[in-house]
Design a protein around this motif. Structure first.
Motif, PDB file in Angstrom:
ATOM      1  N   TYR A  90       0.830  -1.206   0.000  1.00  8.83           N
ATOM      2  CA  TYR A  90       0.000   0.000   0.000  1.00  8.83           C
ATOM      3  C   TYR A  90       0.867   1.259   0.000  1.00  8.83           C
ATOM      4  O   TYR A  90       0.601   2.221  -0.733  1.00  8.83           O
ATOM      5  CB  TYR A  90      -0.915  -0.013   1.219  1.00  8.83           C
ATOM      6  CG  TYR A  90      -1.745   1.225   1.386  1.00  8.83           C
ATOM      7  CD1 TYR A  90      -2.874   1.447   0.600  1.00  8.83           C
ATOM      8  CD2 TYR A  90      -1.414   2.183   2.342  1.00  8.83           C
ATOM      9  CE1 TYR A  90      -3.654   2.591   0.757  1.00  8.83           C
ATOM     10  CE2 TYR A  90      -2.174   3.331   2.505  1.00  8.83           C
ATOM     11  CZ  TYR A  90      -3.295   3.521   1.712  1.00  8.83           C
ATOM     12  OH  TYR A  90      -4.048   4.669   1.880  1.00  8.83           O
ATOM     13  N   THR A  91       1.920   1.245   0.805  1.00  6.81           N
ATOM     14  CA  THR A  91       2.842   2.387   0.853  1.00  6.81           C
ATOM     15  C   THR A  91       3.434   2.676  -0.517  1.00  6.81           C
ATOM     16  O   THR A  91       3.506   3.830  -0.954  1.00  6.81           O
ATOM     17  CB  THR A  91       3.960   2.100   1.874  1.00  6.81           C
ATOM     18  OG1 THR A  91       3.387   1.963   3.184  1.00  6.81           O
ATOM     19  CG2 THR A  91       4.996   3.210   1.884  1.00  6.81           C
ATOM     20  N   ALA A  92       3.848   1.613  -1.207  1.00  4.37           N
ATOM     21  CA  ALA A  92       4.413   1.787  -2.541  1.00  4.37           C
ATOM     22  C   ALA A  92       3.383   2.340  -3.515  1.00  4.37           C
ATOM     23  O   ALA A  92       3.686   3.218  -4.328  1.00  4.37           O
ATOM     24  CB  ALA A  92       4.954   0.451  -3.046  1.00  4.37           C
ATOM     25  N   ASP A  93       2.159   1.856  -3.421  1.00  8.44           N
ATOM     26  CA  ASP A  93       1.110   2.299  -4.345  1.00  8.44           C
ATOM     27  C   ASP A  93       0.726   3.758  -4.134  1.00  8.44           C
ATOM     28  O   ASP A  93       0.224   4.408  -5.059  1.00  8.44           O
ATOM     29  CB  ASP A  93      -0.131   1.412  -4.198  1.00  8.44           C
ATOM     30  CG  ASP A  93       0.079   0.012  -4.757  1.00  8.44           C
ATOM     31  OD1 ASP A  93       1.045  -0.181  -5.523  1.00  8.44           O
ATOM     32  OD2 ASP A  93      -0.713  -0.886  -4.414  1.00  8.44           O
ATOM     33  N   GLN A  94       0.973   4.284  -2.938  1.00  7.10           N
ATOM     34  CA  GLN A  94       0.681   5.701  -2.675  1.00  7.10           C
ATOM     35  C   GLN A  94       1.790   6.617  -3.178  1.00  7.10           C
ATOM     36  O   GLN A  94       1.627   7.837  -3.217  1.00  7.10           O
ATOM     37  CB  GLN A  94       0.482   5.943  -1.171  1.00  7.10           C
ATOM     38  CG  GLN A  94      -0.568   5.078  -0.512  1.00  7.10           C
ATOM     39  CD  GLN A  94      -1.832   4.966  -1.325  1.00  7.10           C
ATOM     40  OE1 GLN A  94      -2.507   5.965  -1.598  1.00  7.10           O
ATOM     41  NE2 GLN A  94      -2.180   3.738  -1.720  1.00  7.10           N
ATOM     42  N   GLY A  95       2.930   6.048  -3.535  1.00  6.86           N
ATOM     43  CA  GLY A  95       4.052   6.866  -3.981  1.00  6.86           C
ATOM     44  C   GLY A  95       4.778   7.573  -2.855  1.00  6.86           C
ATOM     45  O   GLY A  95       5.450   8.583  -3.086  1.00  6.86           O
ATOM     46  N   TRP A  96       4.666   7.042  -1.646  1.00  4.76           N
ATOM     47  CA  TRP A  96       5.329   7.670  -0.507  1.00  4.76           C
ATOM     48  C   TRP A  96       6.819   7.374  -0.521  1.00  4.76           C
ATOM     49  O   TRP A  96       7.288   6.452  -1.172  1.00  4.76           O
ATOM     50  CB  TRP A  96       4.683   7.221   0.795  1.00  4.76           C
ATOM     51  CG  TRP A  96       3.262   7.727   0.923  1.00  4.76           C
ATOM     52  CD1 TRP A  96       2.726   8.832   0.336  1.00  4.76           C
ATOM     53  CD2 TRP A  96       2.212   7.112   1.667  1.00  4.76           C
ATOM     54  NE1 TRP A  96       1.405   8.971   0.674  1.00  4.76           N
ATOM     55  CE2 TRP A  96       1.049   7.929   1.497  1.00  4.76           C
ATOM     56  CE3 TRP A  96       2.102   5.977   2.465  1.00  4.76           C
ATOM     57  CZ2 TRP A  96      -0.176   7.630   2.077  1.00  4.76           C
ATOM     58  CZ3 TRP A  96       0.883   5.674   3.055  1.00  4.76           C
ATOM     59  CH2 TRP A  96      -0.240   6.499   2.876  1.00  4.76           C
ATOM     60  N   ASP A  97       7.577   8.168   0.210  1.00  9.24           N
ATOM     61  CA  ASP A  97       9.034   8.154   0.123  1.00  9.24           C
ATOM     62  C   ASP A  97       9.700   7.132   1.028  1.00  9.24           C
ATOM     63  O   ASP A  97      10.559   6.372   0.595  1.00  9.24           O
ATOM     64  CB  ASP A  97       9.584   9.548   0.467  1.00  9.24           C
ATOM     65  CG  ASP A  97       9.072  10.615  -0.467  1.00  9.24           C
ATOM     66  OD1 ASP A  97       9.345  10.513  -1.674  1.00  9.24           O
ATOM     67  OD2 ASP A  97       8.382  11.536   0.003  1.00  9.24           O
ATOM     68  N   VAL A  98       9.362   7.170   2.304  1.00  5.55           N
ATOM     69  CA  VAL A  98      10.048   6.364   3.312  1.00  5.55           C
ATOM     70  C   VAL A  98       9.032   5.474   4.019  1.00  5.55           C
ATOM     71  O   VAL A  98       7.920   5.920   4.338  1.00  5.55           O
ATOM     72  CB  VAL A  98      10.756   7.254   4.355  1.00  5.55           C
ATOM     73  CG1 VAL A  98      11.473   6.404   5.404  1.00  5.55           C
ATOM     74  CG2 VAL A  98      11.733   8.211   3.674  1.00  5.55           C
ATOM     75  N   ALA A  99       9.416   4.233   4.258  1.00  8.43           N
ATOM     76  CA  ALA A  99       8.602   3.322   5.074  1.00  8.43           C
ATOM     77  C   ALA A  99       9.382   2.986   6.326  1.00  8.43           C
ATOM     78  O   ALA A  99      10.446   2.358   6.252  1.00  8.43           O
ATOM     79  CB  ALA A  99       8.266   2.060   4.299  1.00  8.43           C
ATOM     80  N   ASN A 100       8.894   3.442   7.471  1.00 12.97           N
ATOM     81  CA  ASN A 100       9.515   3.089   8.743  1.00 12.97           C
ATOM     82  C   ASN A 100       8.897   1.783   9.225  1.00 12.97           C
ATOM     83  O   ASN A 100       7.701   1.714   9.492  1.00 12.97           O
ATOM     84  CB  ASN A 100       9.304   4.187   9.782  1.00 12.97           C
ATOM     85  CG  ASN A 100      10.050   3.893  11.071  1.00 12.97           C
ATOM     86  OD1 ASN A 100      11.211   4.248  11.212  1.00 12.97           O
ATOM     87  ND2 ASN A 100       9.393   3.219  12.016  1.00 12.97           N
TER      88      ASN A 100
END
Length: 378
Positions: free
Chosen positions: A213-223
């Motif tokens: 989901y994080t990748a699909d949102q185009g977000w930068d960093v995943a903690n």
């Protein structure tokens, strides 16, 4: 501005702040003659005021008590001290919020923030127990999604009913006005990706779904301040998917120490920056997992942070170390670095603190060095 090859995911959001030399509290000794410095100039006559104005590239402000703050080359500022009518010339020193922690200061986040690098424009996914809907220390909470159910009384499906997500989020992005601490990247947008329940537990498939989901949102960093002792192909595939889609994955090494070759998953995967924990003496934290997968170390022992109810709490763990590394990652990606560029930059600018590669990887994460700032006189 950073090398052009790193600026491919977004345009640079700021070009000011980093161009000014960070100089020490004792004066301008470390600055070269042509470096632009920021100085306070006191004067006792119109001749002194005129001299200050003539020397200035930029007047930051004028005071009613016969003084002004200017930006000017060190050469011009130094010459002002001998001009008629000038009472004093001093470096414009730095005041810091008393809520900052030893860890914030140790990795020179104070230097980055005072120079204008605050994570503005970066999106950070907190893949954890959720985030609070309304916490004054975390004013930059963006969107959220839950992959596990929230317990009763939740303000949203992604509300933090455990506290762990809030704890790590504050180390990354707590407001500078927070009474407990200041985040490394206080202007980054934090997104709740709730994959752990109120007991702090969740399945690998839920974690994988959160990473996807994080990748699909185009977000930068995943903690990713969580982990398990065994691997999962589904979890690894999710990490590969996110990495290929531009996400910088930062994961906790785990708290199995003292041990050797015991980094947990997903941090042990090559797609994830595995972070170990140090204490205030630059020693490896006794609980920190170690192994060849460790890429970087960060402060994790005795970290003051925030609980969902707004109270201050002091905790330890590689979860908190991971949050400090994620904060630096947010600073970099907020300035246009790609995930691979930010990862390399963090490692290449890490500080050697004398630990083995299996304990600290490239060394202790250094926010100021990562942003190209000089902290030697701080």
């Amino acid at each position: 501005m950073f090398p052009d090859e790193t600026i491919t995911r977004r345009s640079v959001l700021k070009t000011t702040g980093g161009s000014l030399l960070a100089v020490g509290a004792g004066g301008f000794a470390s600055a070269d003659p042509d470096d632009v410095v920021r100085a306070n100039v006191g004067f006792e006559s119109e001749a002194g005021r005129t001299a200050a104005l003539d020397a200035a590239d930029d007047v930051v402000r004028e005071f009613a008590f016969d003084a002004m703050t200017v930006r000017a080359p060190k050469r011009a500022v130094s010459a002002l001290a001998d001009r008629p009518g000038v009472r004093y010339v001093e470096r414009d020193g730095t005041a810091r919020a008393l809520s900052t922690t030893w860890a914030y200061d140790r990795i020179d986040a104070d230097v980055t923030n005072i120079n204008g690098y605050t994570g503005d424009g970066a999106d950070v996914a907190i893949i954890d127990t959720g985030l609070p809907c309304n916490n004054s220390c975390l004013p930059n909470v963006g969107t959220g999604k839950a992959f596990v159910s929230c317990s009763s009384g939740c303000c949203a499906s992604w509300d933090d009913d455990n506290g762990h997500g809030t704890n790590v989020a504050a180390a990354i992005g707590a407001s500078e006005s927070c009474d407990c601490t200041t985040g490394i990247a206080p202007d980054a947008t934090l997104h709740a990706v709730k994959v752990l329940d109120d007991y702090g537990s969740g399945s690998y498939s839920d974690v994988a779904a959160g990473i996807e989901y994080t990748a699909d949102q185009g977000w930068d960093v995943a903690n990713i301040s969580l982990g398990g002792s065994s691997g999962s192909q589904t979890l690894k595939d999710a990490c590969t998917y996110a990495q290929n889609n531009g996400v910088l994955l930062v994961g906790a090494a785990g708290g199995s120490g003292p041990c050797t070759d015991c980094v947990g998953y997903p941090a042990a995967y090559s797609e994830v920056v595995a972070v170990s924990s140090t204490n205030s003496n630059d020693e490896l934290s006794s609980y920190s997992s170690t192994g060849p997968e460790i890429e970087i170390a960060a402060p994790g022992s005795d970290i003051t942070t925030v609980d969902p109810d707004g109270s201050c709490i002091t905790i330890s763990g590689t979860s908190m170390a991971t949050a400090h590394a994620s904060g630096v990652a947010a600073l970099l990606m907020g300035e246009g670095y790609t995930n691979s560029g930010a990862r390399s930059r963090m490692k290449n600018t890490a500080e050697n603190i004398g630990l083995s590669d299996n304990e600290s990887g490239a060394g202790l994460v250094d926010a100021a060095a990562a942003m190209g700032l000089d902290s030697s006189d701080d």
